[in-house]
Scaffold this active site. Structure first.
Site, short mmCIF file in Angstrom:
data_model
loop_
_atom_site.label_atom_id
_atom_site.label_comp_id
_atom_site.label_asym_id
_atom_site.label_seq_id
_atom_site.Cartn_x
_atom_site.Cartn_y
_atom_site.Cartn_z
CG ASP A 173 -8.98 -26.28 -54.42
OD1 ASP A 173 -9.23 -27.40 -54.02
OD2 ASP A 173 -9.42 -25.36 -52.71
CB SER A 218 -10.12 -28.35 -50.53
OG SER A 218 -9.42 -29.62 -50.93
CG ASP A 268 -7.90 -30.90 -54.63
OD1 ASP A 268 -6.51 -29.77 -55.29
OD2 ASP A 268 -7.81 -30.27 -53.58
CG ASP A 272 -6.18 -26.55 -52.76
OD1 ASP A 272 -6.68 -27.59 -53.07
OD2 ASP A 272 -6.62 -26.18 -51.30
#
Length: 593
Positions: free
Chosen positions: A310, A153, A308, A312
């Site tokens: 990834d 993340s 960010d 999400d």
């Protein structure tokens, strides 16, 4: 831990780790007898927390490396086969594997897919990096029983992680997370197969555009006002940064298809696991958006957006009347999006029966007031979007409610049902439409946020984090939580504590009468909440994925006369209260050090 035990663990790891890079690290440490470093790498084994496995990359049981990935995947495969015995018997088990731009993510993802394939589970592996929400979408689209995304993340570059998902497209929760860990701990042999053999047998299937195109279409289908977008999209200029992650292809595609003018920060557009332009690729933190804000100022953009690595999480900034960009917090954007979704559903006759929204317990109760206005039931849940997904999953199974929105303060939002995780891509699309909508009313988003505060009250939220790395870190954090529980906190920031919610013990009580406890229904988690006079809530929570403890302050101050003067006074009053509470929290942390 004794020296002999540490060395024994290290030598066992050396014998089992097939990845030469990680094995050599430990071999060199053993040769030098660097016991301080060896103890940090071997005093524990990474376990599933709120986001699965996550840790610093390197050799050792307390590090993210190929061996830990292999053991976790074999344990996951064993658990999945037991959880779905009929599908295991007829060979129809399947899984989806995705990965982000971090170092080793592609290596870890392929190793995961090949182990799943060797265990008779068809592994759908993305051919290149993809966002976490697309992994969730793919699980549901392909009807898979499980899935894995390799990502850490928004953590610093030295981290990587491994999130396991279930057949509903959400991250695993109890009993599955506990069951997987038991299987991981019982692994004695890891099965794998070559990529060539897996492809030939059909147990490894490479995927990309067939999922991408459906995902893009889904994100665009959530929007409420296609005619407004078609007419006005060209008037809005967006500066966007993927922070060297997975978001560029998707955000550029979705917003571009809508006709928006999207300018991506060139220095941060390409995937790079070293994240060379930021200390942390975290859209929650102002330094990460520095280049985007500078470009937004230069281009006179209407909005700055960030995802960010990834994709999400979703962060934003908007220009004020003087053209200076103001960062919008996760709680504020959550309130803006929630209100926009609800008012749009009401205006357009799209509000379902028994509508419900979901937020985490450390998220501002700003959205509670919004939901009350629109007749939407608000549910709270533990921190981590997997718990929001779990509540939504209960809606789907029982039919008791219809999901309309979910959010958490850490820049996570979900406007759709097709993904069971936070989604920065669909949030970007909805934010763009929301910006157009309020512009059509002659109001900027910052001006509308001020109007919302006048109507609902001024909400100020703060977060205080303290890291406690190393062998002693966990015990220090445990000591802080124990002290807070045992001392019976009576006041914070000069305000009386009216109620304490001890979620770890599933009770709440008045600290003046601690014997009179009542039960709460949330799953157990090591969280304490202090509810103060006036409505402010202070929460203490050790992280499940990082060596830190985090305190959250969620305050509300009424706005006298719903006026500009009243709002100014409310901001001042709230700021003073939050400053006092922050000082009390820092005193607790300083005492622990």
């Amino acid at each position: 831990m004794e020296k002999a035990e540490i060395l024994a663990r290290a030598k066992k790891y050396i014998a089992e780790e097939k990845d030469e890079r990680f094995r050599k690290e430990v071999e060199e440490l053993v040769a030098k007898e660097d016991m301080k470093e060896l103890e940090d790498r071997f005093y524990q084994t990474l376990e599933f927390g709120t986001g699965g496995l996550r840790g610093v990359m390197g050799g050792g049981t307390n590090r993210m490396n190929t061996l830990e990935i292999n053991l976790a995947t074999q344990g996951l495969a064993n658990y999945v086969r037991k959880a779905f015995p009929e599908k295991a018997a007829d060979g129809t088990l399947s899984a989806v594997v995705a990965y982000d731009s971090r170092k080793n993510s592609g290596v870890f993802a392929e190793a995961t897919a090949l182990i799943l394939a060797a265990n008779g589970i068809k592994a759908y592996l993305f051919t290149g990096l993809r966002p976490t929400p697309e992994l969730s979408f793919a699980i549901r689209t392909l009807g898979a029983q499980t899935g894995v995304v390799v990502t850490a993340s928004h953590n610093p570059p030295q981290y990587n992680g491994y999130k396991a998902y279930w057949d509903n497209g959400a991250q695993v929760i109890e009993p599955h997370d506990v069951g997987i860990i038991k299987e991981v701990n019982a692994v004695t042999e890891v099965k794998t197969v070559s990529k060539e053999e897996a492809l030939k047998s059909g147990k490894l299937v490479l995927i990309d555009k067939e999922i991408d195109e459906k995902y893009w279409a889904m994100c665009k289908a959530q929007l409420f006002r296609p005619d407004l977008i078609k007419e006005k999209a060209g008037d809005v200029k967006v500066v966007y940064t993927p922070l060297h992650g997975t978001g560029a292809m998707h955000v550029e595609k979705v917003l571009g298809d809508l006709g928006l003018n999207v300018i991506t920060v060139p220095e941060q557009r390409e995937p790079d696991g070293a994240f060379p332009t930021v200390e942390k690729p975290n859209p929650e933190e102002a330094p990460a958006l520095k280049l985007a804000v500078e470009l937004g100022t230069k281009e006179k953009a209407d909005v700055v957006m960030a995802t960010d690595p990834d994709a999400d999480r979703f962060g934003t900034a908007f220009p004020d009347k003087d053209g200076k960009f103001v960062l919008v917090t996760g709680n504020q954007m959550g309130a803006l999006l929630c209100e926009y979704v609800l008012l749009s559903r009401k205006e357009l006759g799209k509000m379902p029966e028994k509508p419900a929204a979901i937020r985490s317990i450390v998220t501002s109760n700003f959205v509670d007031a919004i939901c009350e206005k629109y007749g939407v039931t608000l549910y709270d849940c533990l921190t981590g979007f997997k718990w929001i997904a779990a509540v939504e999953d209960e809606f789907e199974k029982s039919g008791a409610n219809n999901y309309v929105f979910g959010l958490e303060e850490s820049y996570g939002y979900k406007v759709e049902k097709e993904v069971m995780d936070k989604d920065g891509v669909s949030a970007a699309a909805m934010c763009a439409e929301m910006t157009l909508y309020w512009r059509s009313k002659g109001v900027s988003l910052l001006e509308h946020l001020n109007d919302m505060w006048k109507e609902y009250g001024y909400y100020e939220d703060r977060a205080i984090s303290q890291y406690f790395p190393g062998v002693s870190g966990k015990s220090v954090m445990d000591g802080i939580m124990t002290k807070l529980r045992n001392d019976g906190v009576q006041t914070l920031g000069g305000k009386t504590v009216l109620k304490i919610r001890d979620i770890g013990n599933s009770v709440e009580f008045d600290p003046k009468n601690p014997a009179a406890k009542s039960a709460i229904s949330l799953p157990k988690s090591n969280v304490l909440q202090f509810c103060l006079e006036g409505g402010t809530i202070v929460s203490a929570r050790p992280s499940g994925t990082e060596p830190k403890i985090k305190f959250y302050i969620n305050s509300r101050t009424p706005v006298a006369g719903k006026s500009d003067e009243g709002l100014c006074a409310a901001k001042k009053e709230a700021g003073m209260l939050c400053d006092k509470i922050t000082a009390d929290i820092k005193a607790v942390l300083d005492a622990a050090n």
